[in-house]
Scaffold this active site. Structure first.
Site, PDB file in Angstrom:
ATOM      1  N   ILE A  63     -85.159  33.052 -40.572  1.00 27.32           N
ATOM      2  CA  ILE A  63     -83.956  33.457 -39.843  1.00 27.32           C
ATOM      3  C   ILE A  63     -83.739  32.446 -38.723  1.00 27.32           C
ATOM      4  O   ILE A  63     -84.559  32.360 -37.797  1.00 27.32           O
ATOM      5  CB  ILE A  63     -84.119  34.884 -39.278  1.00 27.32           C
ATOM      6  CG1 ILE A  63     -84.361  35.872 -40.435  1.00 27.32           C
ATOM      7  CG2 ILE A  63     -82.884  35.279 -38.463  1.00 27.32           C
ATOM      8  CD1 ILE A  63     -84.655  37.280 -40.021  1.00 27.32           C
ATOM      9  N   GLU A  64     -82.676  31.672 -38.857  1.00 30.21           N
ATOM     10  CA  GLU A  64     -82.425  30.607 -37.880  1.00 30.21           C
ATOM     11  C   GLU A  64     -81.484  31.083 -36.778  1.00 30.21           C
ATOM     12  O   GLU A  64     -80.944  32.191 -36.816  1.00 30.21           O
ATOM     13  CB  GLU A  64     -81.864  29.378 -38.612  1.00 30.21           C
ATOM     14  CG  GLU A  64     -82.885  28.838 -39.611  1.00 30.21           C
ATOM     15  CD  GLU A  64     -82.453  27.576 -40.337  1.00 30.21           C
ATOM     16  OE1 GLU A  64     -81.269  27.197 -40.264  1.00 30.21           O
ATOM     17  OE2 GLU A  64     -83.322  26.975 -41.002  1.00 30.21           O
ATOM     18  N   CYS A  73     -89.879  31.604 -38.981  1.00 28.11           N
ATOM     19  CA  CYS A  73     -90.222  31.286 -40.375  1.00 28.11           C
ATOM     20  C   CYS A  73     -90.350  32.554 -41.209  1.00 28.11           C
ATOM     21  O   CYS A  73     -90.694  33.631 -40.701  1.00 28.11           O
ATOM     22  CB  CYS A  73     -91.553  30.552 -40.432  1.00 28.11           C
ATOM     23  SG  CYS A  73     -91.559  28.922 -39.698  1.00 28.11           S
ATOM     24  N   GLU A  75     -92.675  33.354 -43.328  1.00 29.13           N
ATOM     25  CA  GLU A  75     -94.034  33.909 -43.365  1.00 29.13           C
ATOM     26  C   GLU A  75     -94.282  34.842 -42.183  1.00 29.13           C
ATOM     27  O   GLU A  75     -94.855  35.921 -42.328  1.00 29.13           O
ATOM     28  CB  GLU A  75     -95.079  32.780 -43.323  1.00 29.13           C
ATOM     29  CG  GLU A  75     -95.033  31.833 -44.498  1.00 29.13           C
ATOM     30  CD  GLU A  75     -94.157  30.621 -44.233  1.00 29.13           C
ATOM     31  OE1 GLU A  75     -93.057  30.779 -43.666  1.00 29.13           O
ATOM     32  OE2 GLU A  75     -94.581  29.509 -44.601  1.00 29.13           O
ATOM     33  N   CYS A 112     -96.056  26.241 -42.117  1.00 30.61           N
ATOM     34  CA  CYS A 112     -96.168  25.448 -40.889  1.00 30.61           C
ATOM     35  C   CYS A 112     -97.412  25.880 -40.099  1.00 30.61           C
ATOM     36  O   CYS A 112     -98.011  26.928 -40.360  1.00 30.61           O
ATOM     37  CB  CYS A 112     -94.913  25.588 -40.038  1.00 30.61           C
ATOM     38  SG  CYS A 112     -94.852  27.084 -39.049  1.00 30.61           S
TER      39      CYS A 112
HETATM   40  N1  THU Z   1     -89.657  27.389 -42.421  1.00 25.15           N
HETATM   41  C1  THU Z   1     -90.261  28.526 -42.866  1.00 25.15           C
HETATM   42  O1  THU Z   1     -89.626  29.580 -42.983  1.00 25.15           O
HETATM   43  N2  THU Z   1     -91.575  28.478 -43.176  1.00 25.15           N
HETATM   44  C2  THU Z   1     -92.355  27.362 -43.067  1.00 25.15           C
HETATM   45  O2  THU Z   1     -93.554  27.428 -43.273  1.00 25.15           O
HETATM   46  C3  THU Z   1     -91.744  26.073 -42.718  1.00 25.15           C
HETATM   47  C4  THU Z   1     -90.347  26.130 -42.249  1.00 25.15           C
HETATM   48  C5  THU Z   1     -88.243  27.446 -42.086  1.00 25.15           C
HETATM   49  C6  THU Z   1     -87.956  27.282 -40.620  1.00 25.15           C
HETATM   50  C7  THU Z   1     -86.544  26.760 -40.661  1.00 25.15           C
HETATM   51  O3  THU Z   1     -85.645  27.860 -40.760  1.00 25.15           O
HETATM   52  C8  THU Z   1     -86.468  25.975 -41.958  1.00 25.15           C
HETATM   53  O4  THU Z   1     -87.564  26.405 -42.743  1.00 25.15           O
HETATM   54  C9  THU Z   1     -86.529  24.471 -41.775  1.00 25.15           C
HETATM   55  O5  THU Z   1     -87.638  24.101 -41.036  1.00 25.15           O
END
Ligand code: THU
Length: 160
Positions: A63-64, A73, A75, A112
């Site tokens: 969710i950005e 993220c 996870e 990440c």
């Molecule tokens: N993102 C994740 O949801 N999980 C990860 O382990 C790496 C990155 C998301 C964060 C952001 O919304 C998009 O991927 C680009 O980085």
């Protein structure tokens, strides 16, 4: 002085059919969860699914936010939702995958570092190894039997 090395063991499966059925189903649900991603900035749609010891499955997606660091993220959305809905229930496994609007992701998506640190805490509280499954939109599945293979030299509460 001596050089040492840290081995990070994992199992590579060619595709979902090679996984045990409940793990394949968990990954299928993670794929499904990518459809709920709110990722207007990166267009990188991540899905995660957590399986708990009571059999419950909780999914999450990234969710950005226009203020970028305020997003989260997939996870952590899944893990925090699971902890909120089932406090005190142990985690068994977490599957993660992603779909990009701009290219085909055919290799496993690696969580990440911040999500890995949360996995460490989840594993500690669960008192059992957390199985982490990573896949791209298609292609092989990497399976880690415990977070230490994904997060060597982890920071633990014993340091506090
Ligand atoms: N993102 C994740 O949801 N999980 C990860 O382990 C790496 C990155 C998301 C964060 C952001 O919304 C998009 O991927 C680009 O980085």
């Amino acid at each position: 002085m001596r050089k040492e090395q840290f081995i990070c063991p994992y199992t590579l499966y060619e595709n979902l059919d090679e996984l045990e059925p409940r793990d394949a189903e968990l990954m299928r649900l993670a794929h499904e969860a990518t459809k709920n991603a709110y990722a207007p900035y990166s267009k990188f749609h991540v899905g995660a699914a957590v399986r708990l010891a009571n059999g419950a499955i909780v999914t999450g997606n990234n969710i950005e936010n226009a203020a970028y660091p305020s997003g989260l993220c997939a996870e952590r959305v899944a893990m925090f939702a699971a902890m909120a809905q089932y406090p005190g229930v142990a985690f068994e496994a977490l599957a993660v995958t992603a779909h990009s609007a701009t290219k085909l992701i055919a290799e496993p998506v690696a969580p990440c570092g911040a999500c890995r640190q949360v996995m460490v805490e989840v594993e500690q509280v669960s008192k059992q190894p957390l199985k982490v499954l990573c896949q791209g939109e298609t292609g092989p599945v990497m399976v880690f039997d415990g977070i230490e293979s994904l997060m060597p030299f982890i920071f633990l509460d014993k340091f506090l």
